[in-house]
Design a protein around this motif. Sequence first.
Motif, short mmCIF file in Angstrom:
data_model
loop_
_atom_site.label_atom_id
_atom_site.label_comp_id
_atom_site.label_asym_id
_atom_site.label_seq_id
_atom_site.Cartn_x
_atom_site.Cartn_y
_atom_site.Cartn_z
N UNK A 23 -27.04 49.76 44.96
CA UNK A 23 -28.21 48.92 44.72
C UNK A 23 -28.72 49.08 43.30
N UNK A 24 -28.84 50.31 42.83
CA UNK A 24 -29.31 50.54 41.47
C UNK A 24 -28.37 49.91 40.45
N UNK A 25 -27.07 50.05 40.68
CA UNK A 25 -26.09 49.51 39.74
C UNK A 25 -26.13 48.00 39.65
N UNK A 26 -26.13 47.33 40.79
CA UNK A 26 -26.12 45.87 40.78
C UNK A 26 -27.44 45.29 40.31
N UNK A 27 -28.55 45.94 40.62
CA UNK A 27 -29.83 45.45 40.12
C UNK A 27 -29.91 45.59 38.60
N UNK A 28 -29.39 46.70 38.09
CA UNK A 28 -29.35 46.87 36.63
C UNK A 28 -28.53 45.75 35.98
N UNK A 29 -27.36 45.45 36.54
CA UNK A 29 -26.53 44.38 36.01
C UNK A 29 -27.22 43.02 36.13
N UNK A 30 -27.91 42.80 37.26
CA UNK A 30 -28.61 41.53 37.47
C UNK A 30 -29.74 41.35 36.46
N UNK A 31 -30.48 42.41 36.19
CA UNK A 31 -31.57 42.31 35.22
C UNK A 31 -31.04 42.10 33.81
N UNK A 32 -29.89 42.70 33.51
CA UNK A 32 -29.26 42.45 32.21
C UNK A 32 -28.80 40.99 32.11
#
Length: 242
Positions: A23-32
């Motif tokens: 979750x943390x990884x994909x949210x970080x990518x999504x926000x980028x």
Amino acid sequence: MALSRWSWAAFNALQLVFTLLWTAGWITLALLALLVTRRRHLPLRMAARCWAPGLLRGSGARLVVRGLDRVDWSRPHVLVANHQSMIDICALFRAVPVRLQFLLKQELSKVPFVGAYARAMGMIFVERGSAREATRRMQEAAALVKAGATLCVFPEGTRSRDGEVLPFKSGAFQVALDAGADVVPVAIEGSGKVLSLSGLFRVRPGTITLTFGTPLRSAQIDRQTLAQQARDSVIALKREAA
């Protein structure tokens, strides 16, 4: 039996670590992606195509979707679903063929990563302790739907512990009335057995069934009647899925 319990506990601990990191990884990518594109289209699709399928597979869940052809997805709608588990959000993200946004409890805005992602995607947090603030947030949600969004609401207001459909709170249906949007009843079955409310993080493989019903017209009807019609439809759809 003791070994089995310890084995499940160890497996669930690994699943919890995977869930948090995924979750943390994909949210970080999504926000980028949002920062680069300045548009919500890609980050919302990342949730549907990457984040949600990964968590469903990680839990051992098999997703069965029925009734998608009953809905004209080119139009904005308000989806109303019963709520058994937090994994319901993953299942809905994966099943709905258009960008999906949620009306969420204010408490989720404080969850690391999840709150930041939801705010960035324009999702609406409802503060139930203040009638004035709740009304303002509902108006924001209606504006979101008027602008073309498909919005999902859990009108029970909490997760059902026994799988029975709790009474629907009528306030959320004001969103559909104000936006002039049809209401799509969605029955969720099996998610409470996959990710249980009991224990810290109890996951068991299983089947989650989502059944989409025929849209309900919101024109010329009061919200209490609309809420009752939606709940009756969800109960009937759950029987259909059984």
